[in-house]
Each structure stands twice: as structure tokens, then as C-alpha cells.
Design a protein around this motif. Structure first.
Motif, PDB file in Angstrom:
ATOM      1  N   ASP A 160      50.407  72.455  -3.639  1.00 13.18           N
ATOM      2  CA  ASP A 160      49.033  71.684  -3.342  1.00 13.18           C
ATOM      3  C   ASP A 160      48.935  70.260  -3.618  1.00 13.18           C
ATOM      4  O   ASP A 160      48.219  69.459  -3.051  1.00 13.18           O
ATOM      5  N   THR A 161      49.841  69.893  -4.611  1.00 17.75           N
ATOM      6  CA  THR A 161      50.010  68.291  -4.940  1.00 17.75           C
ATOM      7  C   THR A 161      50.412  67.610  -3.634  1.00 17.75           C
ATOM      8  O   THR A 161      49.805  66.606  -3.168  1.00 17.75           O
ATOM      9  N   ILE A 162      51.460  68.017  -3.157  1.00 20.54           N
ATOM     10  CA  ILE A 162      52.029  67.488  -2.136  1.00 20.54           C
ATOM     11  C   ILE A 162      51.151  67.662  -0.829  1.00 20.54           C
ATOM     12  O   ILE A 162      50.961  66.488  -0.052  1.00 20.54           O
ATOM     13  N   TYR A 163      50.453  68.631  -0.522  1.00 20.34           N
ATOM     14  CA  TYR A 163      49.688  68.791   0.563  1.00 20.34           C
ATOM     15  C   TYR A 163      48.546  67.890   0.417  1.00 20.34           C
ATOM     16  O   TYR A 163      48.036  67.325   1.466  1.00 20.34           O
ATOM     17  N   GLN A 164      48.082  67.824  -0.993  1.00 20.23           N
ATOM     18  CA  GLN A 164      47.083  66.551  -1.132  1.00 20.23           C
ATOM     19  C   GLN A 164      47.320  65.073  -0.869  1.00 20.23           C
ATOM     20  O   GLN A 164      46.767  64.441  -0.145  1.00 20.23           O
ATOM     21  N   GLN A 165      48.478  64.762  -1.094  1.00 17.36           N
ATOM     22  CA  GLN A 165      49.170  63.746  -0.873  1.00 17.36           C
ATOM     23  C   GLN A 165      49.176  63.280   0.609  1.00 17.36           C
ATOM     24  O   GLN A 165      48.654  62.275   1.053  1.00 17.36           O
TER      25      GLN A 165
END
Length: 66
Positions: free
Chosen positions: A26-31
């Protein structure tokens, strides 16, 4: 050397290409989604998938450049 948008595209490409080694968190997707609209992210994802598919065909059938 790369701006934020280009770095996000490279991160997304690496993440989707190396799914067996990396998690599409989710962190990568958010970035990544902070740099692209939903439409742009969908188009980028399709482009990554198509290039990866062609690479796999090439490797699978031992295609060599002429």
C-alpha cells in the motif's frame, strides 16, 4: 537525475516486474498514485504488463535480436 514522477514510474515498474521478490505494498501504491491520475496509473500498469509479457515470450522462445 529523475524527477518525482519519473521515479514513481520506475518504482512502479520495478515493483510489478519483480512481484516474486517485492511486495506491491500500500505504501508503494500510495507513493505512485500521488504522481499519476487513476487513468495514467492504469495506462502505466498496462504498458508495464505488456512489456513484461513480451519479454517473457522472448525468453521462453529464446528469441535473439537479429
Amino acid at each position: 537525475m529523475f524527477d518525482k514522477r519519473e521515479k514513481a514510474a520506475l518504482l512502479w515498474t520495478e515493483t510489478l516486474t519483480l512481484l516474486s521478490e517485492k511486495e506491491a505494498s500500500d505504501t508503494i501504491y500510495q507513493q505512485v498514485s500521488e504522481q499519476f491520475t487513476d487513468q495514467e496509473l492504469a495506462e502505466l500498469t498496462v504498458m508495464i504488463a505488456v512489456i513484461n509479457a513480451w519479454n517473457r515470450f522472448g525468453v521462453g522462445f529464446a528469441v535473439r535480436p537479429k
